[in-house]
Each structure stands twice: as structure tokens, then as C-alpha cells.
Design a protein around this motif. Structure first.
Motif, PDB file in Angstrom:
ATOM      1  N   LYS A  79       1.097  -1.337  -0.156  1.00 42.04           N
ATOM      2  CA  LYS A  79       0.421  -0.225  -0.287  1.00 42.04           C
ATOM      3  C   LYS A  79       0.881   0.859   0.123  1.00 42.04           C
ATOM      4  N   VAL A  80       2.390   1.250   0.409  1.00 43.85           N
ATOM      5  CA  VAL A  80       2.764   2.269   0.822  1.00 43.85           C
ATOM      6  C   VAL A  80       3.088   2.798  -0.666  1.00 43.85           C
ATOM      7  N   TRP A  81       4.209   1.509  -1.277  1.00 40.54           N
ATOM      8  CA  TRP A  81       4.848   1.784  -2.965  1.00 40.54           C
ATOM      9  C   TRP A  81       3.395   2.000  -3.558  1.00 40.54           C
ATOM     10  N   GLN A  82       2.485   1.659  -3.713  1.00 41.21           N
ATOM     11  CA  GLN A  82       1.323   1.875  -4.484  1.00 41.21           C
ATOM     12  C   GLN A  82       0.982   3.811  -4.571  1.00 41.21           C
ATOM     13  N   ASN A  83       0.782   4.847  -3.283  1.00 41.32           N
ATOM     14  CA  ASN A  83       0.721   5.394  -3.000  1.00 41.32           C
ATOM     15  C   ASN A  83       1.774   6.404  -3.268  1.00 41.32           C
ATOM     16  N   VAL A  84       3.751   5.998  -3.374  1.00 43.34           N
ATOM     17  CA  VAL A  84       4.429   6.344  -3.580  1.00 43.34           C
ATOM     18  C   VAL A  84       4.768   6.695  -5.027  1.00 43.34           C
ATOM     19  N   CYS A  85       4.086   5.469  -5.965  1.00 43.43           N
ATOM     20  CA  CYS A  85       3.699   5.615  -7.368  1.00 43.43           C
ATOM     21  C   CYS A  85       2.752   6.564  -7.604  1.00 43.43           C
ATOM     22  N   LYS A  86       1.449   6.585  -7.418  1.00 43.17           N
ATOM     23  CA  LYS A  86       0.418   7.567  -7.206  1.00 43.17           C
ATOM     24  C   LYS A  86       1.389   8.440  -7.670  1.00 43.17           C
ATOM     25  N   TRP A  87       2.158   9.362  -6.276  1.00 40.76           N
ATOM     26  CA  TRP A  87       2.128  10.614  -5.843  1.00 40.76           C
ATOM     27  C   TRP A  87       3.329  10.877  -6.670  1.00 40.76           C
ATOM     28  N   ALA A  88       4.230  10.076  -7.512  1.00 41.89           N
ATOM     29  CA  ALA A  88       5.261  10.481  -8.453  1.00 41.89           C
ATOM     30  C   ALA A  88       5.199  10.151  -9.790  1.00 41.89           C
ATOM     31  N   ARG A  89       4.023   9.642  -9.744  1.00 38.78           N
ATOM     32  CA  ARG A  89       3.382   9.383 -11.026  1.00 38.78           C
ATOM     33  C   ARG A  89       3.852   8.466 -11.187  1.00 38.78           C
ATOM     34  N   ILE A  90       4.716   7.614 -11.549  1.00 44.29           N
ATOM     35  CA  ILE A  90       4.844   6.263 -12.465  1.00 44.29           C
ATOM     36  C   ILE A  90       4.091   5.349 -12.958  1.00 44.29           C
ATOM     37  N   PRO A  91       4.460   4.142 -13.287  1.00 45.55           N
ATOM     38  CA  PRO A  91       3.795   3.176 -12.797  1.00 45.55           C
ATOM     39  C   PRO A  91       4.000   2.134 -11.810  1.00 45.55           C
ATOM     40  N   GLU A  92       3.150   1.699 -11.581  1.00 44.14           N
ATOM     41  CA  GLU A  92       2.441   0.507 -10.060  1.00 44.14           C
ATOM     42  C   GLU A  92       3.871  -0.510 -10.191  1.00 44.14           C
ATOM     43  N   LEU A  93       4.194  -0.376  -9.113  1.00 43.41           N
ATOM     44  CA  LEU A  93       5.100  -1.621  -8.389  1.00 43.41           C
ATOM     45  C   LEU A  93       4.472  -2.772  -8.414  1.00 43.41           C
ATOM     46  N   PHE A  94       5.083  -4.075  -8.656  1.00 45.30           N
ATOM     47  CA  PHE A  94       4.713  -5.084  -8.744  1.00 45.30           C
ATOM     48  C   PHE A  94       6.368  -6.054  -8.214  1.00 45.30           C
ATOM     49  N   LEU A 109      12.993  24.127  -1.898  1.00 39.24           N
ATOM     50  CA  LEU A 109      11.542  23.328  -1.730  1.00 39.24           C
ATOM     51  C   LEU A 109      10.296  23.563  -1.337  1.00 39.24           C
ATOM     52  N   ASP A 110       9.252  23.856  -1.973  1.00 36.11           N
ATOM     53  CA  ASP A 110       7.985  24.319  -1.519  1.00 36.11           C
ATOM     54  C   ASP A 110       7.232  23.255  -1.065  1.00 36.11           C
ATOM     55  N   TRP A 111       7.201  23.401   0.175  1.00 30.67           N
ATOM     56  CA  TRP A 111       6.375  22.180   1.000  1.00 30.67           C
ATOM     57  C   TRP A 111       5.161  21.599   0.231  1.00 30.67           C
ATOM     58  N   VAL A 112       4.119  22.749   0.308  1.00 33.30           N
ATOM     59  CA  VAL A 112       3.098  22.388  -0.613  1.00 33.30           C
ATOM     60  C   VAL A 112       2.935  21.691  -2.075  1.00 33.30           C
ATOM     61  N   GLU A 113       3.566  22.251  -2.912  1.00 35.49           N
ATOM     62  CA  GLU A 113       4.148  21.665  -3.819  1.00 35.49           C
ATOM     63  C   GLU A 113       4.950  19.723  -4.176  1.00 35.49           C
ATOM     64  N   TRP A 114       5.450  19.735  -3.292  1.00 32.64           N
ATOM     65  CA  TRP A 114       6.411  19.349  -2.794  1.00 32.64           C
ATOM     66  C   TRP A 114       5.277  18.181  -2.700  1.00 32.64           C
ATOM     67  N   CYS A 115       4.132  18.392  -1.839  1.00 30.10           N
ATOM     68  CA  CYS A 115       3.742  17.216  -1.689  1.00 30.10           C
ATOM     69  C   CYS A 115       2.361  16.928  -2.061  1.00 30.10           C
ATOM     70  N   LYS A 116       2.130  17.791  -3.026  1.00 36.04           N
ATOM     71  CA  LYS A 116       1.166  17.624  -4.484  1.00 36.04           C
ATOM     72  C   LYS A 116       1.984  16.024  -5.641  1.00 36.04           C
ATOM     73  N   TYR A 117       3.480  16.788  -5.844  1.00 37.46           N
ATOM     74  CA  TYR A 117       4.272  15.802  -7.126  1.00 37.46           C
ATOM     75  C   TYR A 117       5.706  16.385  -6.127  1.00 37.46           C
ATOM     76  N   PRO A 118       6.138  15.317  -6.122  1.00 33.87           N
ATOM     77  CA  PRO A 118       7.988  15.119  -5.959  1.00 33.87           C
ATOM     78  C   PRO A 118       8.806  15.522  -6.545  1.00 33.87           C
ATOM     79  N   MET A 119       8.711  16.031  -8.712  1.00 36.76           N
ATOM     80  CA  MET A 119       9.122  16.328  -9.055  1.00 36.76           C
ATOM     81  C   MET A 119       9.484  17.811  -9.337  1.00 36.76           C
ATOM     82  N   TYR A 120       8.033  18.030  -8.797  1.00 37.37           N
ATOM     83  CA  TYR A 120       8.033  19.446  -9.443  1.00 37.37           C
ATOM     84  C   TYR A 120       8.400  20.680  -9.387  1.00 37.37           C
ATOM     85  N   MET A 121       9.691  20.641  -9.755  1.00 35.92           N
ATOM     86  CA  MET A 121      11.006  21.052  -9.066  1.00 35.92           C
ATOM     87  C   MET A 121      11.925  20.982 -10.658  1.00 35.92           C
ATOM     88  N   LEU A 122      11.371  20.147 -11.449  1.00 37.83           N
ATOM     89  CA  LEU A 122      12.686  19.462 -12.380  1.00 37.83           C
ATOM     90  C   LEU A 122      12.064  20.386 -14.107  1.00 37.83           C
TER      91      LEU A 122
END
Ligand code: ZN
Length: 204
Positions: free
Chosen positions: A101-116, A191-204
Motif C-alpha cells: 500500500k505504501v508503494w502504491q501511494n509512492v507511485c501515485k504521488w510520483a506519477r510513475i507506473p505501479e510497482l509489482f 523547496l516548496d512543501w505544498v508543491e512537494w506534497c502534490k508532486y515530488p518532481m515539481y521542481m524539474l
């Protein structure tokens, strides 16, 4: 001309017989042939996290099963989170439903494919298959390494100090420690905490 009906064949067995057990055997054989690559250090994480992950990749962390194997008396072998399986590194970091469940949330947050994941290795190498941008890969790699660290911290708090071991708390830890270390230890200062929480690569 005789017309033959189309049919499916299974090439994994010489008689063409399909058995789930054979698939499993093939997968295990294939996996045994490609061990974890030497761990790539993550510069934005402290040495203690890198060293922990490196040891985890070599199955050298004191899980309950690992301790029992070394003849240390362990009253209980089962996973502290789910109590469904014995606690070893593969279960703790890939098979445990709570950690999945943690990995699912990390993938969703980072907008990357799900981990199996079947093993620790799959978790640590997931970043290689989900980001083409070099800078983003570096962030994603660190998030999974940090995730392992936070899972282990949470596991220890359940064992030693009556922690609750909730996936939401582990996720909260990943976000706040990730923010702290990336902000202090990488080129991304301020880094901006609010933006970071939305998407951890927002600054790229
Ligand atoms: Zn578990």
C-alpha cells in the motif's frame, strides 16, 4: 485441404502442457540468474540510509527469520505488520500488504507506473523502468530507498516501542524526510512543501 482449428501452445514445457508450477519454476530460475546490480549510492540521502539499503539488498538486516536462522531465540516469526507471513526482507519490503500500500501511494504521488514486486531487488530497481529523465530518476530512486528506511523504522517502532505501524504514517515519514533531505542535500534548495506534497518532481 484440411482446415485445422487455431490453438494455443505452451513452450515452457517439452510436452506443451501448461502448469502454473512450471511458470513459477521458470520465473525463479530466471531471477536467480540476474542478481541485484551493485547498489547505486543516492547522494541526496544520508550515508546511514544508503548503508541500510545496501545491507537490505544483501539480506543482511536482522529480520525475525534471519535471526532465527542464526539460532537466536525469537518468540514470534511472523511479520509485525500483517502477521500473515514470516518476516524476512522479501516479505517486509515487497510482499507485505501494508508495505504494498505504501508503494502504491509512492507511485501515485510520483506519477510513475505501479510497482509489482516479488523481492527487495524489484523495489530498489523500479526507478530504472519508470522515468526517462535523469534528474527525475535520481529523485525516484531515493524515494524507494527512503521508503525502505521508513518501513524498517516503523517496523522497529512496532517491535520496540509500541508503534502503530500504519501505512499512512510511513507515507508521511517518506514525504517529510524526503523534503528535508532533498532540500538540504541536493541542488534543489528552497523547496516548496505544498508543491512537494502534490508532486515530488515539481521542481524539474
Ligand atoms: Zn507483512
Amino acid at each position: 485441404m484440411e482446415v485445422k482449428e487455431d490453438s494455443w501452445g505452451w513452450l515452457g514445457d517439452k510436452d506443451g502442457k501448461f502448469l502454473a508450477a512450471l511458470v513459477r519454476k521458470l520465473l525463479i530460475k530466471e531471477r536467480a540468474e540476474c542478481p541485484l546490480q551493485p547498489l547505486e549510492w543516492c547522494k541526496w540521502l544520508p550515508a546511514k540510509v544508503n548503508i541500510f539499503v545496501w545491507r537490505t539488498g544483501m539480506y543482511k538486516i536482522p529480520t525475525r527469520k534471519a535471526l532465527a536462522k542464526r539460532n537466536i531465540q525469537i518468540p514470534e516469526l511472523s511479520c509485525v505488520f500483517c502477521e500473515e507471513s514470516d518476516e524476512d526482507a522479501d516479505h517486509l519490503f515487497s510482499g507485505c500488504p501494508l508495505v504494498q500500500k505504501v508503494w502504491q501511494n509512492v507511485c501515485k504521488w510520483a506519477r510513475i507506473p505501479e510497482l509489482f514486486a516479488f523481492e527487495v531487488k524489484d523495489v530498489l530497481e523500479h526507478y530504472k523502468f519508470c522515468e526517462s529523465r535523469k534528474d527525475a530518476r535520481e529523485v525516484v530512486k531515493g524515494l524507494f530507498m527512503l521508503g525502505c528506511w521508513c518501513v524498517w523504522k516503523s517496523r522497529n517502532s512496532v517491535v520496540f516501542s509500541k508503534g502503530t505501524g500504519r501505512s499512512e504514517d510511513i507515507m508521511g515519514d517518506i514525504k517529510s524526510l524526503g523534503f528535508l533531505w532533498l532540500d538540504n542535500r541536493s541542488k534543489y534548495r528552497g523547496l516548496d512543501w505544498v508543491e512537494w506534497c502534490k508532486y515530488p518532481m515539481y521542481m524539474l
